[in-house]
Design a protein around this motif. Sequence first.
Motif, PDB file in Angstrom:
ATOM      1  N   SER A   1       0.691  -1.033  -0.781  1.00 16.76           N
ATOM      2  CA  SER A   1      -0.156  -0.274   0.116  1.00 16.76           C
ATOM      3  C   SER A   1       0.687   1.665   0.009  1.00 16.76           C
ATOM      4  O   SER A   1       0.447   2.133  -0.914  1.00 16.76           O
ATOM      5  CB  SER A   1      -0.815  -0.492   1.112  1.00 16.76           C
ATOM      6  OG  SER A   1      -2.102  -1.179   0.932  1.00 16.76           O
TER       7      SER A   1
ATOM      8  N   LEU B   1       2.189   1.517  -6.381  1.00 15.25           N
ATOM      9  CA  LEU B   1       0.802   2.290  -6.292  1.00 15.25           C
ATOM     10  C   LEU B   1       1.374   3.801  -6.965  1.00 15.25           C
ATOM     11  O   LEU B   1       0.278   4.132  -7.137  1.00 15.25           O
ATOM     12  CB  LEU B   1       0.342   2.467  -4.675  1.00 15.25           C
ATOM     13  CG  LEU B   1      -0.086   0.257  -4.711  1.00 15.25           C
ATOM     14  CD1 LEU B   1      -0.924   0.627  -3.507  1.00 15.25           C
ATOM     15  CD2 LEU B   1      -0.951  -0.092  -6.186  1.00 15.25           C
TER      16      LEU B   1
ATOM     17  N   CYS C   1      -2.029   1.134 -12.275  1.00 13.95           N
ATOM     18  CA  CYS C   1      -3.130   2.014 -11.348  1.00 13.95           C
ATOM     19  C   CYS C   1      -4.151   2.633 -12.266  1.00 13.95           C
ATOM     20  O   CYS C   1      -4.774   3.040 -12.220  1.00 13.95           O
ATOM     21  CB  CYS C   1      -2.661   3.472 -10.246  1.00 13.95           C
ATOM     22  SG  CYS C   1      -1.612   3.351  -9.643  1.00 13.95           S
TER      23      CYS C   1
ATOM     24  N   VAL D   1      -7.276   1.992  -6.845  1.00 14.16           N
ATOM     25  CA  VAL D   1      -6.635   0.943  -6.454  1.00 14.16           C
ATOM     26  C   VAL D   1      -7.316   0.245  -5.619  1.00 14.16           C
ATOM     27  O   VAL D   1      -6.700   0.536  -4.333  1.00 14.16           O
ATOM     28  CB  VAL D   1      -5.076   0.950  -6.459  1.00 14.16           C
ATOM     29  CG1 VAL D   1      -4.632  -0.731  -6.364  1.00 14.16           C
ATOM     30  CG2 VAL D   1      -4.723   1.029  -8.168  1.00 14.16           C
TER      31      VAL D   1
ATOM     32  N   VAL E   1      -5.954  -2.857  -2.840  1.00 15.75           N
ATOM     33  CA  VAL E   1      -5.427  -3.255  -2.663  1.00 15.75           C
ATOM     34  C   VAL E   1      -5.886  -4.795  -2.127  1.00 15.75           C
ATOM     35  O   VAL E   1      -5.334  -6.032  -2.860  1.00 15.75           O
ATOM     36  CB  VAL E   1      -4.239  -3.147  -2.372  1.00 15.75           C
ATOM     37  CG1 VAL E   1      -3.021  -4.553  -1.663  1.00 15.75           C
ATOM     38  CG2 VAL E   1      -3.117  -1.575  -1.792  1.00 15.75           C
TER      39      VAL E   1
END
Length: 485
Positions: free
Chosen positions: A69, A74, A80, A98, A100
């Motif tokens: 995260s 990301l 993304c 997104v 996760v």
Amino acid sequence: MKEKTKHTKIKSLSKTTIKKEEKKMTETPDEPLSPTGRLFMQPSSDEVINCVVAGENPIALDSLKSEISNSLMLKHPRFCSLMLRDGRGREHWRRTAVDVDRHLVVLRARLAGADDDEAVSGYVAGLASSSPLAADKPLWEIHVLAAHNAVVFRVHHALGDGVSLLSLLLTHCRRADDPARLPTVGGSRASAASASALLTRRGWGVWEFVKVVWFTIFYVVEFVLRVAWLSDRRTVVSGGSGVELWPRRLATARFRLADMKIVKRAVPDSTINDVLFGIISSGLSRYLDMRESKALRNGIQITGIAMVNLRPHTGLQELSQLMTGDPGSRWGNKFGVILLPVYYHGSESDPLEFVKRSKAMIDKKKLSLEAPFSYKLMDSIISLLGPKLASMLKYRLLCNTTFTVSNVVGPQEEITLAGNPVKYIRPTSSSLPHAITMHMMSYAGIADMQILVAKDVIPDPRVLANCFQDALLELKAAAEAALKS
């Protein structure tokens, strides 16, 4: 309470958070896929990279999720974005929020297998032939095999090549001896003997130019003939059209880099890649002797396809170089394809001859522009004639050859993932029309070669792996004897 044997998902993010992120992403314009990215979205070229990272200790899911995260992954637009097609069939990346948790797949039950390695290999072999990535989310997943202390990173090849993706993966890791530092990645500037270096170096001679032109013409013509109709002689390790759909098995051949370096010293001016292809040539000869019912003629060619990184650095790179470096170094699919033949020799009095032949062949390949040509050719075909034709030509090339091989230099020291010491890193990919696909990556003094096979063609991949391992031991013994004399 009994644990479920099916895949389970970790608790999802709040819907409010996701809606806020989606609103923010709608302001970002769509971005078209690169030509190579479009190629990998075609049905016959649809390819996923599967990379296993095994830990010494049980996987801490909360720590792993926190690491992902907060990672650079990301923040990368490819991870993304959804892949969408417009009304004309053109592919585009569209930014999205997104979640996760949707990308984490957790398997808690133990898998079938004599030990953890066999169980994980069986799972990855299943993914390679029958588990595409869902298109309703960014094209990556992380499978956690909790009972086996292993994580499988799955990333679609359209997002980037092996160098890009492994460089990104290593941003999740830290050095075991210094948790504040990122891993030291291997790789050096392209060899001064390569054609690319010769063409950019001042003061090179006429003879060097003649060799570059001659070998480029020779190997480019051979490449085109392979795409058109020329194919290897059929053997018990040959694949072909439709073989990519067949069930797979996976085995690992383990090599000590110290042993490979001993062989390298015994053959003047050779490289680890020369030694690797000597091992492959010797190992395949051993395996064919065991499996072929009829005696083969010495010197029969078995052609492999090798991926060549076209960036200025030949190994993994710091992510900052891939994200912000010069255009030739940036993120994405930046590789060419070359044909690398090995030759069957059922009886060889000097095992080092396998390495010497490989070195002579690879030296000539280095003096050609075959890899840049293949990259530019496919790029031009996709741009001018469309990805469907390019995918068809790529498929024909695979059907007319026998195996795929790649080699990436990994971390030099031991590393950790989310605080968990890493035992090994083993990349492989989706099934291809080849019956044998080999991906080698070094890590902390050991080189693991993942051997993915069509089990109806090669039912005993562990035997094949042993043939490669025994080939290195024989080469090492011959090298030690040569160095003493």
